[in-house]
Design a protein around this motif. Structure first.
Motif, short mmCIF file in Angstrom:
data_model
loop_
_atom_site.label_atom_id
_atom_site.label_comp_id
_atom_site.label_asym_id
_atom_site.label_seq_id
_atom_site.Cartn_x
_atom_site.Cartn_y
_atom_site.Cartn_z
N ILE A 72 -20.12 16.63 8.15
CA ILE A 72 -19.69 15.33 7.60
C ILE A 72 -20.58 14.20 8.12
O ILE A 72 -20.78 14.07 9.33
CB ILE A 72 -18.23 15.03 7.98
CG1 ILE A 72 -17.30 16.09 7.40
CG2 ILE A 72 -17.82 13.63 7.52
CD1 ILE A 72 -15.84 15.94 7.79
N PRO A 126 -9.77 9.61 4.80
CA PRO A 126 -9.20 9.57 6.15
C PRO A 126 -9.54 8.28 6.89
O PRO A 126 -8.82 7.87 7.79
CB PRO A 126 -9.86 10.77 6.85
CG PRO A 126 -10.26 11.66 5.74
CD PRO A 126 -10.61 10.77 4.59
N THR A 132 -16.50 12.87 0.29
CA THR A 132 -17.11 13.00 1.62
C THR A 132 -18.63 13.07 1.48
O THR A 132 -19.14 13.78 0.61
CB THR A 132 -16.59 14.26 2.33
OG1 THR A 132 -15.17 14.26 2.24
CG2 THR A 132 -16.99 14.29 3.79
N ARG A 191 -7.43 24.61 8.39
CA ARG A 191 -7.71 23.18 8.52
C ARG A 191 -8.95 23.02 9.39
O ARG A 191 -8.91 22.53 10.50
CB ARG A 191 -6.52 22.46 9.16
CG ARG A 191 -5.34 22.35 8.25
CD ARG A 191 -4.29 21.41 8.83
NE ARG A 191 -3.68 20.59 7.78
CZ ARG A 191 -4.14 19.41 7.39
NH1 ARG A 191 -5.19 18.89 7.98
NH2 ARG A 191 -3.55 18.74 6.43
N SER A 192 -10.08 23.45 8.84
CA SER A 192 -11.30 23.45 9.65
C SER A 192 -12.15 22.22 9.34
O SER A 192 -11.91 21.50 8.37
CB SER A 192 -12.12 24.70 9.31
OG SER A 192 -12.45 24.65 7.94
N GLN A 193 -13.14 22.01 10.15
CA GLN A 193 -14.13 20.96 9.92
C GLN A 193 -14.83 21.19 8.58
O GLN A 193 -15.07 20.27 7.82
CB GLN A 193 -15.15 21.01 11.08
CG GLN A 193 -16.23 19.97 11.04
CD GLN A 193 -15.68 18.61 11.47
OE1 GLN A 193 -14.53 18.49 11.89
NE2 GLN A 193 -16.51 17.59 11.35
N SER A 199 -16.56 10.32 5.87
CA SER A 199 -15.49 10.73 4.94
C SER A 199 -14.81 9.47 4.41
O SER A 199 -14.81 8.44 5.07
CB SER A 199 -14.50 11.65 5.63
OG SER A 199 -13.91 10.98 6.70
N LYS A 252 -7.54 5.23 4.31
CA LYS A 252 -6.11 5.46 4.12
C LYS A 252 -5.54 4.49 3.07
O LYS A 252 -4.41 4.06 3.15
CB LYS A 252 -5.35 5.29 5.44
CG LYS A 252 -5.75 6.31 6.50
CD LYS A 252 -4.54 6.83 7.22
CE LYS A 252 -4.77 7.97 8.16
NZ LYS A 252 -6.11 8.46 8.41
N GLU A 283 -13.65 17.75 1.17
CA GLU A 283 -12.73 16.83 0.50
C GLU A 283 -13.51 15.88 -0.40
O GLU A 283 -14.66 15.55 -0.11
CB GLU A 283 -11.95 16.00 1.54
CG GLU A 283 -11.03 16.80 2.44
CD GLU A 283 -9.88 17.45 1.67
OE1 GLU A 283 -9.43 16.85 0.68
OE2 GLU A 283 -9.46 18.56 2.06
N GLY A 298 -13.54 22.71 5.99
CA GLY A 298 -12.58 22.35 4.94
C GLY A 298 -12.55 20.85 4.72
O GLY A 298 -12.59 20.38 3.57
N SER A 299 -12.51 20.05 5.79
CA SER A 299 -12.47 18.59 5.63
C SER A 299 -13.75 18.07 4.99
O SER A 299 -13.73 17.07 4.27
CB SER A 299 -12.30 17.86 6.95
OG SER A 299 -11.66 18.63 7.89
N SER A 300 -14.86 18.74 5.26
CA SER A 300 -16.12 18.25 4.70
C SER A 300 -16.18 18.48 3.18
O SER A 300 -16.99 17.88 2.49
CB SER A 300 -17.31 18.96 5.36
OG SER A 300 -17.44 20.28 4.88
#
Ligand SMILES: [Zn+2]
Length: 252
Positions: free
Chosen positions: A76, A82, A56, A45-47, A79, A85, A53, A49-51
């Protein structure tokens, strides 16, 4: 393109490659649509990884490989999910990302279309009543990618359209037919009211951030959605067919 290249982009979609890696499709400012492998994103669950999504907006560094790029760094800018929501607006944005994906060609930059999509995502986050914004995005994208229909003159007799109550939209020919020319040559025509015709023209002329639908009736918006989606579906199908055809030729 250098071996190592940097650009800004929006994640359109990603596909699982194996236990740890994904293939990510990015609509980028400098290179148009590009694909790259993002390694290790499915494990932690890294930065990074989130970038990766969907939707983004990122600053990204890629390494050009023989067959496919590798995404080596990503940061990022903004995003989508997140922050909102909101599954309904997320769904709308995903639909629009699909249209961008299907109508754009790899490594064929269209900076206008990139900036439009970025602006649209940022506006959609705060728009509580998003139907008109979404339809407006689609029409502006259609126009920027070169599919804008002729809306001011009849495509058959070339006469200016002057405020009849309704006309016919010739989906295949990409323009409006006056009533006199109806059915002469076209084969895929849908009815369009003068109001909707003017509404589409206004959308094409206005800035995206000025478009809000406080006064427009739901039934009018619903009809606009039908017209837009019929036109888009036709052109997406044509694009698919011609690409399949080109791919088949390449294999010969
Ligand atoms: Zn005509």
């Amino acid at each position: 393109m250098n071996r190592l290249f940097r650009t800004e982009g929006i994640v359109l979609k990603s596909m699982r490659l194996n236990e740890a890696d994904k293939i990510v499709t990015i609509f980028s400012y400098d290179y148009g649509k590009i694909k790259g492998i993002a390694r290790g994103v499915r494990k932690t669950r890294s930065q990074f990884g989130s970038s990766m999504e969907n939707l983004t907006i990122i600053k990204v560094l890629l390494y050009k490989g023989k067959n496919i790029n590798t995404i080596s760094q990503s940061e990022i800018i903004s995003s989508f999910f997140p922050q909102t929501k909101d599954i309904f607006r997320y769904g709308l944005a995903i639909q629009c990302a699909e249209i961008v994906d299907k109508l754009s060609v790899e490594e064929d930059p269209n900076r206008g279309a990139y900036l439009l999509f970025k602006k649209f995502l940022l506006l959609l986050k705060d728009e509580q009543n998003p139907t008109l914004l979404v339809e407006s995005f689609k029409w502006k994208l259609i126009s920027l990618l070169g599919y804008e229909p002729e809306l001011k003159r009849c495509i058959y007799c070339n006469n200016l359209l002057n405020n009849n109550s309704h006309y016919f939209f010739d989906i295949a020919k990409g323009g409006i037919s006056c009533i006199r020319c109806l059915g002469k040559k076209g084969y895929y025509q849908i009815k369009i009211t003068n109001y909707h015709l003017k509404l589409i023209q206004r959308i094409l002329d206005a800035d995206l951030e000025k478009i809000h639908n406080k006064e427009i009736d739901q039934s009018i918006l619903h009809e606009l959605e039908k017209i837009t989606d019929t036109y888009l579906a036709f052109h997406l199908e044509i694009e698919n067919q011609s690409r399949n055809f080109l791919n088949r030729i390449k294999l010969l």
